[in-house]
Design an enzyme around this catalytic site. Structure first.
Site, PDB file in Angstrom:
ATOM      1  N   TYR A 146      68.670 104.591  73.534  1.00  0.00           N
ATOM      2  CA  TYR A 146      68.767 105.909  74.181  1.00  0.00           C
ATOM      3  C   TYR A 146      68.926 107.003  73.118  1.00  0.00           C
ATOM      4  O   TYR A 146      68.235 108.021  73.129  1.00  0.00           O
ATOM      5  CB  TYR A 146      69.933 105.960  75.183  1.00  0.00           C
ATOM      6  CG  TYR A 146      70.078 107.339  75.778  1.00  0.00           C
ATOM      7  CD1 TYR A 146      71.081 108.208  75.359  1.00  0.00           C
ATOM      8  CD2 TYR A 146      69.153 107.803  76.713  1.00  0.00           C
ATOM      9  CE1 TYR A 146      71.170 109.495  75.864  1.00  0.00           C
ATOM     10  CE2 TYR A 146      69.235 109.083  77.227  1.00  0.00           C
ATOM     11  CZ  TYR A 146      70.244 109.928  76.793  1.00  0.00           C
ATOM     12  OH  TYR A 146      70.315 111.215  77.296  1.00  0.00           O
ATOM     13  N   ARG A 193      82.678 112.581  71.491  1.00  0.00           N
ATOM     14  CA  ARG A 193      83.416 113.835  71.684  1.00  0.00           C
ATOM     15  C   ARG A 193      83.296 114.308  73.138  1.00  0.00           C
ATOM     16  O   ARG A 193      84.239 114.856  73.708  1.00  0.00           O
ATOM     17  CB  ARG A 193      82.877 114.908  70.727  1.00  0.00           C
ATOM     18  CG  ARG A 193      83.586 116.254  70.802  1.00  0.00           C
ATOM     19  CD  ARG A 193      82.718 117.361  70.250  1.00  0.00           C
ATOM     20  NE  ARG A 193      81.500 117.536  71.047  1.00  0.00           N
ATOM     21  CZ  ARG A 193      80.417 118.205  70.632  1.00  0.00           C
ATOM     22  NH1 ARG A 193      80.395 118.739  69.436  1.00  0.00           N
ATOM     23  NH2 ARG A 193      79.359 118.326  71.409  1.00  0.00           N
ATOM     24  N   ARG A 203      78.143 111.474  84.342  1.00  0.00           N
ATOM     25  CA  ARG A 203      77.253 110.787  83.395  1.00  0.00           C
ATOM     26  C   ARG A 203      78.100 109.947  82.448  1.00  0.00           C
ATOM     27  O   ARG A 203      79.231 110.289  82.143  1.00  0.00           O
ATOM     28  CB  ARG A 203      76.444 111.798  82.566  1.00  0.00           C
ATOM     29  CG  ARG A 203      75.746 112.839  83.410  1.00  0.00           C
ATOM     30  CD  ARG A 203      74.757 113.644  82.601  1.00  0.00           C
ATOM     31  NE  ARG A 203      73.520 112.870  82.384  1.00  0.00           N
ATOM     32  CZ  ARG A 203      72.531 113.314  81.619  1.00  0.00           C
ATOM     33  NH1 ARG A 203      72.651 114.447  80.976  1.00  0.00           N
ATOM     34  NH2 ARG A 203      71.419 112.601  81.471  1.00  0.00           N
ATOM     35  N   PHE A 263      69.823 122.865  55.901  1.00  0.00           N
ATOM     36  CA  PHE A 263      69.524 122.644  57.323  1.00  0.00           C
ATOM     37  C   PHE A 263      69.912 121.232  57.759  1.00  0.00           C
ATOM     38  O   PHE A 263      70.446 121.023  58.845  1.00  0.00           O
ATOM     39  CB  PHE A 263      68.030 122.883  57.562  1.00  0.00           C
ATOM     40  CG  PHE A 263      67.546 122.375  58.875  1.00  0.00           C
ATOM     41  CD1 PHE A 263      66.785 121.216  58.940  1.00  0.00           C
ATOM     42  CD2 PHE A 263      67.856 123.019  60.066  1.00  0.00           C
ATOM     43  CE1 PHE A 263      66.345 120.713  60.159  1.00  0.00           C
ATOM     44  CE2 PHE A 263      67.425 122.525  61.283  1.00  0.00           C
ATOM     45  CZ  PHE A 263      66.672 121.376  61.330  1.00  0.00           C
TER      46      PHE A 263
END
Ligand SMILES: O=C(O)CO[C@@H](C(=O)O)[C@@H](OCCCCCc1ccc2ccccc2c1)C(=O)NCCCCCc1ccc2ccccc2c1
Ligand SMILES: [Mg+2]
Ligand SMILES: [Mg+2]
Length: 345
Positions: A146, A193, A203, A263
């Site tokens: 997933y 978290r 969920r 980034f």
């Protein structure tokens, strides 16, 4: 001029839909900035479909599997999201994103469309399973798959964009496992978290292969009588995430362009800081905890070269080892995972 207004609106949507990524995307080199911004907006649009639990399942699956074609349909917008869906405004004005996407170099469009297709199909596979009362993420293998779909694939696409832009070597896109780990580390840390937020949304993303060792029902982890089980389950989840640290550091060490490094590095150091914060912190079962603003600013300003990033990781790995309790059934495994990481750093 009209085109500048279009582009301006896309960056407004970026800043509207992402606290953590908007700033680092806007720091990117000119050649990559628009492509990565649109990559983000396309996938955030897809995720806004996935996250909406009020959408009819068949409708959701149809949209997820066809989103790679949607991004080529000028004028397309979507108003079927529930009123509380966080980023529904993005899809209401998605025609603006599509117009800008269609102005990208064809090579960048191809990368984005390819990842969008793979992610949409993966989300659709999961959504059908999730509908069978949350049994979709049963094994650790399901958990990795997933997270590969929703985040590992982003790593794949970003590595492809870095290579295509010429700002990084083609080699960065060859090692898929490294790119995958960049996404898995961020997504898995967020899933730990966000336990409470996701539970309240009905969920659950934690694999039953882990939490099922400690409680009968996923929501039992919030009950005081299961405090010790909840702590052991949390350290088991953190143990699973620690495995990705060496690959993340290896990926970062291969980058040569400063703006690409910043980034990539900043979200990772925020994640290791979050991981140290959530470790052995039972507040995660009751509320969403975030690293303090001052700490985040310190991390952002110190994540511009590999030596500093390694020392930040070393600092938080030390915090985790200090918080590791001998009474925790996972104490030894956590110590060994830390030992493996320390060999690397
Ligand atoms: O709804 C929300 O706000 C959170 O949704 C989470 C969820 O629904 O699970 C979840 O949605 C995932 C599906 C949509 C992916 C959107 C995305 C995120 C960051 C990007 C960064 C740059 C370019 C494109 C990007 C695309 C989410 O946003 N999780 C945050 C972690 C995902 C990190 C992806 C990622 C992977 C590799 C990276 C490598 C380098 C730099 C940034 C990276 C970023
Ligand atoms: Mg989401
Ligand atoms: Mg989602």
């Amino acid at each position: 001029l009209a085109q500048d207004a279009l582009k301006r609106r896309c960056y407004d949507f970026l800043n509207m839909t992402s606290r953590s990524f908007a700033a680092v995307i806007q720091e990117l080199d000119e050649e990559l900035r628009d492509a990565v911004c649109l990559f983000y907006l396309v996938l955030r649009g897809l995720d806004t479909i996935e996250d909406d639990m009020s959408l009819d399942l068949d409708r959701k699956v149809e949209l997820l599997r066809s989103f790679d074609q949607v991004i080529y349909q000028k004028g397309w917008t979507f108003t079927e999201n529930g009123p509380n869906e966080k980023d529904r405004e993005l899809l209401v004005h998605f025609d603006v994103v599509i117009d800008e996407f269609l102005r990208l170099k064809p090579e960048y469009q191809k990368v984005i469309a390819n990842i969008t297709k793979l992610m949409g199909d993966g989300m659709a596979d999961y959504a059908s399973g999730e509908h069978r009362e949350n049994t979709a993420i049963a094994t650790i293998k399901d958990f990795d798959l997933y997270c590969h779909y929703v985040a590992g694939l982003v790593g794949y696409g970003l590595s492809d964009l870095f290579a295509a832009s010429g700002l990084e070597s083609k080699e960065i896109a060859n090692d898929k496992a490294l790119s995958d780990s960049m996404g898995l580390f961020l997504q898995k840390t967020n899933i730990i978290r966000d336990y409470r937020e996701d539970l309240d949304d009905g969920r659950q993303f934690w694999p039953k292969e882990i939490w099922g060792k400690y409680v009968e029902k996923f929501s039992d982890l919030t009950k005081p009588e299961y405090k010790d089980k909840a702590q052991a389950c949390l350290s088991d989840m953190v143990l699973n995430v620690l495995d990705d640290v060496p690959q993340v550091l290896t990926y970062l060490s291969k980058l040569t362009n400063q703006s690409v490094f910043n980034f990539c590095a900043i979200p990772q150091v925020m994640a290791i800081s979050t991981l140290a914060l959530v470790f052995n912190n039972l507040d995660i079962y009751h509320r969403n905890i975030k690293i303090r603003k001052g700490e985040a600013v310190k991390l952002i300003t110190n994540s511009t070269d590999m030596d500093n990033v390694v020392s930040i990781f070393r600092e938080y790995i030390f915090v985790i080892s200090r918080k590791n309790e001998a009474t925790d059934p996972n104490f030894m495994k956590i110590s060994m995972a830390i030992g493996r990481i320390e060999q690397w750093i």
